[in-house]
Write a protein that holds these residues in place. Structure first.
Motif, PDB file in Angstrom:
ATOM      1  N   PHE A 104     -31.388  27.262  46.035  1.00 42.50           N
ATOM      2  CA  PHE A 104     -32.537  28.075  45.667  1.00 42.50           C
ATOM      3  C   PHE A 104     -33.256  28.473  46.952  1.00 42.50           C
ATOM      4  O   PHE A 104     -33.728  27.611  47.701  1.00 42.50           O
ATOM      5  CB  PHE A 104     -33.492  27.309  44.757  1.00 42.50           C
ATOM      6  N   ASP A 105     -33.311  29.762  47.194  1.00 41.69           N
ATOM      7  CA  ASP A 105     -33.921  30.286  48.417  1.00 41.69           C
ATOM      8  C   ASP A 105     -35.423  30.431  48.191  1.00 41.69           C
ATOM      9  O   ASP A 105     -35.889  31.364  47.545  1.00 41.69           O
ATOM     10  CB  ASP A 105     -33.293  31.638  48.747  1.00 41.69           C
ATOM     11  N   CYS A 106     -36.178  29.474  48.726  1.00 38.67           N
ATOM     12  CA  CYS A 106     -37.625  29.455  48.551  1.00 38.67           C
ATOM     13  C   CYS A 106     -38.304  30.045  49.783  1.00 38.67           C
ATOM     14  O   CYS A 106     -37.657  30.687  50.598  1.00 38.67           O
ATOM     15  CB  CYS A 106     -38.084  28.021  48.274  1.00 38.67           C
ATOM     16  N   ARG A 107     -39.597  29.820  49.937  1.00 35.52           N
ATOM     17  CA  ARG A 107     -40.354  30.422  51.037  1.00 35.52           C
ATOM     18  C   ARG A 107     -40.098  29.673  52.340  1.00 35.52           C
ATOM     19  O   ARG A 107     -40.822  28.749  52.694  1.00 35.52           O
ATOM     20  CB  ARG A 107     -41.839  30.436  50.705  1.00 35.52           C
ATOM     21  N   GLY A 108     -39.033  30.077  53.023  1.00 35.17           N
ATOM     22  CA  GLY A 108     -38.698  29.464  54.301  1.00 35.17           C
ATOM     23  C   GLY A 108     -38.039  28.109  54.194  1.00 35.17           C
ATOM     24  O   GLY A 108     -37.892  27.407  55.202  1.00 35.17           O
ATOM     25  N   VAL A 109     -37.621  27.722  53.011  1.00 35.85           N
ATOM     26  CA  VAL A 109     -37.028  26.401  52.805  1.00 35.85           C
ATOM     27  C   VAL A 109     -36.031  26.489  51.652  1.00 35.85           C
ATOM     28  O   VAL A 109     -36.110  27.403  50.822  1.00 35.85           O
ATOM     29  CB  VAL A 109     -38.130  25.355  52.498  1.00 35.85           C
ATOM     30  N   ASN A 110     -35.101  25.559  51.617  1.00 39.98           N
ATOM     31  CA  ASN A 110     -34.111  25.516  50.545  1.00 39.98           C
ATOM     32  C   ASN A 110     -34.387  24.354  49.597  1.00 39.98           C
ATOM     33  O   ASN A 110     -34.771  23.266  50.028  1.00 39.98           O
ATOM     34  CB  ASN A 110     -32.695  25.328  51.116  1.00 39.98           C
ATOM     35  N   ALA A 111     -34.170  24.592  48.312  1.00 40.28           N
ATOM     36  CA  ALA A 111     -34.045  23.532  47.321  1.00 40.28           C
ATOM     37  C   ALA A 111     -32.656  23.681  46.708  1.00 40.28           C
ATOM     38  O   ALA A 111     -32.011  24.734  46.861  1.00 40.28           O
ATOM     39  CB  ALA A 111     -35.138  23.635  46.258  1.00 40.28           C
ATOM     40  N   TYR A 112     -32.185  22.658  46.036  1.00 39.33           N
ATOM     41  CA  TYR A 112     -30.817  22.693  45.515  1.00 39.33           C
ATOM     42  C   TYR A 112     -30.752  22.115  44.106  1.00 39.33           C
ATOM     43  O   TYR A 112     -31.579  21.280  43.719  1.00 39.33           O
ATOM     44  CB  TYR A 112     -29.874  21.882  46.422  1.00 39.33           C
ATOM     45  N   LEU A 113     -29.753  22.555  43.382  1.00 38.90           N
ATOM     46  CA  LEU A 113     -29.386  21.964  42.094  1.00 38.90           C
ATOM     47  C   LEU A 113     -27.937  21.525  42.200  1.00 38.90           C
ATOM     48  O   LEU A 113     -27.077  22.304  42.626  1.00 38.90           O
ATOM     49  CB  LEU A 113     -29.536  22.984  40.962  1.00 38.90           C
ATOM     50  N   VAL A 114     -27.672  20.281  41.828  1.00 43.52           N
ATOM     51  CA  VAL A 114     -26.312  19.743  41.886  1.00 43.52           C
ATOM     52  C   VAL A 114     -25.914  19.254  40.496  1.00 43.52           C
ATOM     53  O   VAL A 114     -26.666  18.515  39.842  1.00 43.52           O
ATOM     54  CB  VAL A 114     -26.203  18.586  42.893  1.00 43.52           C
ATOM     55  N   SER A 115     -24.734  19.674  40.049  1.00 42.86           N
ATOM     56  CA  SER A 115     -24.196  19.184  38.779  1.00 42.86           C
ATOM     57  C   SER A 115     -23.512  17.855  39.043  1.00 42.86           C
ATOM     58  O   SER A 115     -22.343  17.796  39.420  1.00 42.86           O
ATOM     59  CB  SER A 115     -23.205  20.196  38.195  1.00 42.86           C
ATOM     60  N   ASP A 116     -24.246  16.765  38.848  1.00 40.82           N
ATOM     61  CA  ASP A 116     -23.715  15.416  39.022  1.00 40.82           C
ATOM     62  C   ASP A 116     -23.538  14.820  37.629  1.00 40.82           C
ATOM     63  O   ASP A 116     -23.228  15.534  36.690  1.00 40.82           O
ATOM     64  CB  ASP A 116     -24.667  14.604  39.904  1.00 40.82           C
ATOM     65  N   ASP A 117     -23.752  13.507  37.463  1.00 44.12           N
ATOM     66  CA  ASP A 117     -23.690  12.937  36.126  1.00 44.12           C
ATOM     67  C   ASP A 117     -24.774  13.521  35.239  1.00 44.12           C
ATOM     68  O   ASP A 117     -24.627  13.596  34.012  1.00 44.12           O
ATOM     69  CB  ASP A 117     -23.798  11.409  36.184  1.00 44.12           C
ATOM     70  N   VAL A 118     -25.895  13.937  35.862  1.00 48.25           N
ATOM     71  CA  VAL A 118     -26.940  14.716  35.198  1.00 48.25           C
ATOM     72  C   VAL A 118     -27.327  15.845  36.134  1.00 48.25           C
ATOM     73  O   VAL A 118     -27.136  15.741  37.360  1.00 48.25           O
ATOM     74  CB  VAL A 118     -28.185  13.848  34.862  1.00 48.25           C
ATOM     75  N   PRO A 119     -27.875  16.949  35.632  1.00 49.00           N
ATOM     76  CA  PRO A 119     -28.355  17.993  36.531  1.00 49.00           C
ATOM     77  C   PRO A 119     -29.423  17.423  37.470  1.00 49.00           C
ATOM     78  O   PRO A 119     -30.392  16.821  37.021  1.00 49.00           O
ATOM     79  CB  PRO A 119     -28.950  19.046  35.580  1.00 49.00           C
ATOM     80  N   THR A 120     -29.208  17.587  38.762  1.00 50.41           N
ATOM     81  CA  THR A 120     -30.047  16.945  39.768  1.00 50.41           C
ATOM     82  C   THR A 120     -30.711  17.988  40.655  1.00 50.41           C
ATOM     83  O   THR A 120     -30.022  18.777  41.314  1.00 50.41           O
ATOM     84  CB  THR A 120     -29.198  15.983  40.627  1.00 50.41           C
ATOM     85  N   LEU A 121     -32.041  17.984  40.650  1.00 52.88           N
ATOM     86  CA  LEU A 121     -32.806  18.856  41.537  1.00 52.88           C
ATOM     87  C   LEU A 121     -33.024  18.136  42.854  1.00 52.88           C
ATOM     88  O   LEU A 121     -33.432  16.970  42.871  1.00 52.88           O
ATOM     89  CB  LEU A 121     -34.150  19.210  40.895  1.00 52.88           C
TER      90      LEU A 121
END
Length: 224
Positions: free
Chosen positions: A12-29
């Motif tokens: 996720f391209d945020c304001r000058g920083v990245n966040a991520y979503l990973v499909s693990d055993d549960v959706p992980t932010l």
């Protein structure tokens, strides 16, 4: 905007920083942008086909305005524990304040004026703890409680601000934004030695590496 950088790994391209979503055993932010990124993260989750209420775990690499900023805004729809390490977990709970004697602590104090603390359960992470397929590695320096997470199964390293990306290479967190650059260098070397091989390197700033992540980390470690 959401970009799938590897199977099941969304940036996720945020304001000058990245966040991520990973499909693990549960959706992980993974991390949560600035206080002004709620719309970007909600839109990114929607593009990835995941509702906020579907998130089963939040992994924080550290406490900084640009990594915890949207948690309070997401909280009404978010039914997941937040995982953070040591001192940084205490900051997120409001149990401690950043130290004024450190320049980075002062930056965090100022950032805290713009950051609402989330009404969510903050769970302390231990070094070596398994969280889904990820293992937590305490990597202090950028902040005292900075932690990286590596999944050998998924081939993904969540590196936060221990390093950033520049021209396809990794570089260590610099003095201006770090509590202790000697500790940063030691953490880079330690993580390069301890962590299993991973292809995808998810960094807080710069472009994530879709391949050769652990190799890039080891190249950097060899220079420190």
């Amino acid at each position: 905007m959401a970009t799938e950088i590897a199977e099941g790994v969304w940036r996720f391209d945020c304001r000058g920083v990245n966040a991520y979503l990973v499909s693990d055993d549960v959706p992980t932010l993974v991390d949560a942008g600035t206080p002004w990124d709620e719309a970007a993260i909600r839109r990114g989750l929607d593009e990835a086909g995941v509702a906020v209420s579907d998130i089963g775990r939040v992994l924080l690499t550290h406490y900084d305005l640009d990594h915890v900023g949207t948690l309070a805004a997401l909280a009404p729809d978010l039914d997941a524990s937040i995982h953070a390490y040591g001192f940084d977990a205490q900051l997120l709970r409001g149990a401690r304040s950043p130290p004024l004697r450190n320049h980075k602590g002062l930056i965090q104090r100022l950032g805290g004026l713009l950051t609402d603390l989330p009404d969510l359960d903050v769970v302390g992470v231990r070094d070596g703890e398994a969280l889904g397929s990820f293992t937590a590695y305490h990597t202090p320096g950028h902040t005292p409680g900075h932690v990286a997470y590596v999944s050998e199964e998924l081939g993904v390293g969540l590196l936060g601000d221990l390093v950033s990306e520049s021209d396809g290479d990794l570089k260590p967190s610099g003095w201006v934004i770090s509590y202790d650059t000697d500790a940063v260098a030691a953490s880079v070397r330690d993580l390069a030695e301890r962590a299993p091989v991973f292809e995808v390197a998810c960094v807080g700033h710069g472009e994530p590496l879709a391949t050769g992540g652990s190799e890039a980390l080891r190249r950097l470690a060899a220079t420190l």
